[in-house]
Design a protein around this motif. Structure first.
Motif, PDB file in Angstrom:
ATOM      1  N   ASP A 204       0.855  -1.185   0.000  1.00 58.59           N
ATOM      2  CA  ASP A 204       0.000   0.000   0.000  1.00 58.59           C
ATOM      3  C   ASP A 204       0.888   1.231   0.000  1.00 58.59           C
ATOM      4  O   ASP A 204       2.054   1.179   0.362  1.00 58.59           O
ATOM      5  CB  ASP A 204      -0.898  -0.001   1.251  1.00 58.59           C
ATOM      6  N   GLY A 205       0.322   2.356  -0.420  1.00 58.57           N
ATOM      7  CA  GLY A 205       0.978   3.630  -0.228  1.00 58.57           C
ATOM      8  C   GLY A 205       1.819   4.148  -1.374  1.00 58.57           C
ATOM      9  O   GLY A 205       1.933   3.543  -2.444  1.00 58.57           O
ATOM     10  N   ALA A 206       2.421   5.308  -1.106  1.00 61.15           N
ATOM     11  CA  ALA A 206       3.342   5.976  -2.033  1.00 61.15           C
ATOM     12  C   ALA A 206       4.486   6.530  -1.200  1.00 61.15           C
ATOM     13  O   ALA A 206       4.261   7.068  -0.110  1.00 61.15           O
ATOM     14  CB  ALA A 206       2.630   7.101  -2.780  1.00 61.15           C
ATOM     15  N   PHE A 207       5.711   6.406  -1.699  1.00 58.45           N
ATOM     16  CA  PHE A 207       6.864   6.789  -0.906  1.00 58.45           C
ATOM     17  C   PHE A 207       7.914   7.474  -1.779  1.00 58.45           C
ATOM     18  O   PHE A 207       8.207   7.013  -2.884  1.00 58.45           O
ATOM     19  CB  PHE A 207       7.482   5.569  -0.219  1.00 58.45           C
ATOM     20  N   ALA A 208       8.479   8.570  -1.270  1.00 55.76           N
ATOM     21  CA  ALA A 208       9.554   9.281  -1.956  1.00 55.76           C
ATOM     22  C   ALA A 208      10.887   8.619  -1.617  1.00 55.76           C
ATOM     23  O   ALA A 208      11.149   8.294  -0.462  1.00 55.76           O
ATOM     24  CB  ALA A 208       9.571  10.746  -1.530  1.00 55.76           C
ATOM     25  N   LYS A 209      11.710   8.439  -2.629  1.00 47.75           N
ATOM     26  CA  LYS A 209      13.008   7.797  -2.459  1.00 47.75           C
ATOM     27  C   LYS A 209      14.111   8.765  -2.885  1.00 47.75           C
ATOM     28  O   LYS A 209      13.867   9.918  -3.223  1.00 47.75           O
ATOM     29  CB  LYS A 209      13.071   6.517  -3.293  1.00 47.75           C
ATOM     30  N   PHE A 210      15.334   8.268  -2.886  1.00 45.73           N
ATOM     31  CA  PHE A 210      16.471   9.071  -3.322  1.00 45.73           C
ATOM     32  C   PHE A 210      16.376   9.365  -4.817  1.00 45.73           C
ATOM     33  O   PHE A 210      15.725   8.653  -5.578  1.00 45.73           O
ATOM     34  CB  PHE A 210      17.786   8.328  -3.050  1.00 45.73           C
ATOM     35  N   GLY A 211      17.053  10.419  -5.228  1.00 43.99           N
ATOM     36  CA  GLY A 211      17.194  10.705  -6.654  1.00 43.99           C
ATOM     37  C   GLY A 211      15.913  11.067  -7.361  1.00 43.99           C
ATOM     38  O   GLY A 211      15.786  10.844  -8.566  1.00 43.99           O
ATOM     39  N   GLY A 212      14.923  11.632  -6.655  1.00 49.03           N
ATOM     40  CA  GLY A 212      13.694  12.070  -7.291  1.00 49.03           C
ATOM     41  C   GLY A 212      12.720  10.947  -7.617  1.00 49.03           C
ATOM     42  O   GLY A 212      11.778  11.133  -8.391  1.00 49.03           O
ATOM     43  N   ARG A 213      12.931   9.769  -7.021  1.00 41.86           N
ATOM     44  CA  ARG A 213      12.033   8.646  -7.282  1.00 41.86           C
ATOM     45  C   ARG A 213      10.823   8.680  -6.362  1.00 41.86           C
ATOM     46  O   ARG A 213      10.947   8.974  -5.172  1.00 41.86           O
ATOM     47  CB  ARG A 213      12.755   7.314  -7.059  1.00 41.86           C
ATOM     48  N   ILE A 214       9.672   8.372  -6.928  1.00 42.54           N
ATOM     49  CA  ILE A 214       8.454   8.155  -6.145  1.00 42.54           C
ATOM     50  C   ILE A 214       7.934   6.778  -6.509  1.00 42.54           C
ATOM     51  O   ILE A 214       7.692   6.490  -7.681  1.00 42.54           O
ATOM     52  CB  ILE A 214       7.381   9.213  -6.435  1.00 42.54           C
ATOM     53  N   GLN A 215       7.797   5.918  -5.515  1.00 43.80           N
ATOM     54  CA  GLN A 215       7.294   4.576  -5.731  1.00 43.80           C
ATOM     55  C   GLN A 215       5.880   4.466  -5.163  1.00 43.80           C
ATOM     56  O   GLN A 215       5.617   4.931  -4.053  1.00 43.80           O
ATOM     57  CB  GLN A 215       8.205   3.543  -5.072  1.00 43.80           C
ATOM     58  N   ILE A 216       4.986   3.861  -5.926  1.00 41.35           N
ATOM     59  CA  ILE A 216       3.609   3.688  -5.475  1.00 41.35           C
ATOM     60  C   ILE A 216       3.207   2.222  -5.628  1.00 41.35           C
ATOM     61  O   ILE A 216       3.750   1.507  -6.480  1.00 41.35           O
ATOM     62  CB  ILE A 216       2.625   4.586  -6.252  1.00 41.35           C
ATOM     63  N   SER A 217       2.289   1.801  -4.790  1.00 45.10           N
ATOM     64  CA  SER A 217       1.781   0.437  -4.877  1.00 45.10           C
ATOM     65  C   SER A 217       0.716   0.359  -5.974  1.00 45.10           C
ATOM     66  O   SER A 217       0.174   1.378  -6.408  1.00 45.10           O
ATOM     67  CB  SER A 217       1.191   0.007  -3.539  1.00 45.10           C
ATOM     68  N   THR A 218       0.407  -0.851  -6.394  1.00 45.69           N
ATOM     69  CA  THR A 218      -0.637  -1.031  -7.404  1.00 45.69           C
ATOM     70  C   THR A 218      -1.988  -0.572  -6.863  1.00 45.69           C
ATOM     71  O   THR A 218      -2.768   0.066  -7.583  1.00 45.69           O
ATOM     72  CB  THR A 218      -0.720  -2.507  -7.827  1.00 45.69           C
ATOM     73  N   SER A 219      -2.247  -0.880  -5.599  1.00 42.75           N
ATOM     74  CA  SER A 219      -3.522  -0.463  -5.002  1.00 42.75           C
ATOM     75  C   SER A 219      -3.611   1.060  -4.921  1.00 42.75           C
ATOM     76  O   SER A 219      -4.684   1.642  -5.148  1.00 42.75           O
ATOM     77  CB  SER A 219      -3.680  -1.074  -3.610  1.00 42.75           C
TER      78      SER A 219
END
Length: 409
Positions: A204-219
């Motif tokens: 679940d969720g969305a998270f900011a990572k290093f290097g301008g990455r944003i990762q989100i779940s399928t849900s």
């Protein structure tokens, strides 16, 4: 003999030319390891301290840091470390030497040099040392941009292969990427590009990572495709984490506040103090050993933003939504009804606390024509913003709106 001598001389010349070319290539490569705006300890600063001044500062016994006299008062330093709940602070720059001079003058610069160039252990640090290191971790950026990009690539690798998306999911992802460019253009100093990626490992969720990455779940992607306003709030919030450099600050503080990270943190600080200057041996060692060690350290690190950083991200999200002619109040309501549940909500401060903090940013909402026409309606009731309602804008807030736009914030 003459032919052999000539051949040997020619071979030697070719070898020297090749070595010079290789060193030039290495120089160009390693200049990328530190931004050109980085400062170094200036000789004039050291000379101004007088004969013998470097001795006591540099050779102070473990646990005995020298007295530090800087340009900023204790109150100014405390204010700089305070949470930015109004999204007003200028983005941190790579200015470690300037920050050291502000914090504790020449003594602070020499003290840091002594810490990173010697065999000081984490247990040897004094309380004054720890305060200075905390200041550097939270008010400067000293992980080189090229290294941050490597960390971003590592985050992508750890997330696994992206899942196959359905047509509507792919369309929603494309729209999010386009919207991220709009938010990015609202600031003049946004650090780099933004990349949004679906992480199949996230429940679940969305998270900011290093290097301008944003990762989100399928849900989360499915929710964002169904709730446009709430999706814009989530996107602006995660981009604010990137803008405020929260991931890097977490990493820097982790390195300087733990026994496991201290030796690696020293190497990064030593590289930062050299600024843009190139040292073939040191920079070769940095690229060959320190960067892989940092990647390994990050692999085992749990990236986590504290409550104040989450509230800072909310504040910037409200400001960007407002500048983009999106009604922040409606976006917040959509977020609360559709997204503020489950694991994603558990990673953030209590929703009521966020609501109070967010409400402080909702004094003014944009007109349908966008922020520019709103600036001319000081003290007047504006037209409804995108899916928003009419709200009276105070002159002070309208002025802040105008100044913030000029400053790129």
């Amino acid at each position: 003999m003459k032919t052999s001598s000539f051949t040997a001389l020619l071979a030697g010349s070719v070898f020297l030319l090749a070595a010079e070319a290789a060193q030039a290539q290495l120089s160009d490569l390693f200049k990328m390891l530190a931004p050109t705006s980085a400062g170094v300890i200036r000789q004039a600063d050291t000379a101004a301290s007088g004969p013998g001044a470097a001795g006591p500062a540099a050779l102070a016994a473990p646990g005995q840091a020298p007295a530090m006299r800087g340009k900023k008062s204790a109150a100014e330093i405390a204010a700089e470390l305070a949470p930015d709940r109004q999204c007003q602070k200028v983005q941190e720059k790579f200015d470690i030497s300037e920050k050291l001079m502000d914090y504790g003058g020449t003594e602070a610069s020499l003290r840091l040099q002594a810490l990173v160039d010697s065999d000081f252990k984490y247990s040897d640090l004094s309380d004054d040392d720890r305060r200075m290191l905390r200041y550097l971790a939270q008010t400067t950026v000293w992980v080189p941009a090229s290294v941050e990009q490597r960390l971003g690539s590592l985050a992508d690798e750890l997330s696994g292969r992206p899942p196959e998306l359905k047509d509507l999911q792919r369309l929603a992802l494309d729209e999010l990427q386009q919207q991220s460019q709009k938010f990015r253009q609202l600031t003049q100093d946004f650090p780099g590009e933004v990349g949004i990626r679906v992480n199949p490992e996230l429940a679940d969720g969305a998270f900011a990572k290093f290097g301008g990455r944003i990762q989100i779940s399928t849900s989360m992607l499915n929710l964002m495709s169904e709730n446009t306003l709430g999706a814009e709030f989530v996107l602006a919030h995660e981009m604010a984490h990137i803008y405020k450099r929260h991931a890097l600050k977490h990493l820097q503080f982790s390195l300087l506040s733990s026994k496991d990270g201290w030796e690696l943190g020293k190497k990064l600080l030593a590289r930062a103090q050299r600024g843009a200057s190139f040292d073939p041996l040191r920079d070769g060692m940095f690229a060959a050993f320190t960067i892989p060690q940092l990647l390994s350290y990050v692999r085992g690190m749990q990236l986590h933003f504290n409550g104040e950083q989450e509230l800072e991200a909310d504040a910037c999200a409200a400001q960007w939504l407002r500048l983009a002619a999106v009604d922040p109040s409606s976006a917040w309501d959509s977020f609360r009804s559709a997204f503020a549940t489950g694991g994603y909500d558990a990673e953030h401060p209590a929703t009521e606390e966020r609501a109070k903090n967010f409400a402080r940013r909702l004094v003014f909402e944009p007109t349908a024509a966008g922020p520019k026409s709103a600036e001319g309606d000081k003290g007047k009731t504006g037209k409804a913003g995108r899916t928003g309602k009419a709200v009276a804008a105070s002159p002070a807030d309208a002025k802040a709106q105008s100044e913030g736009k000029k400053a790129g914030r």
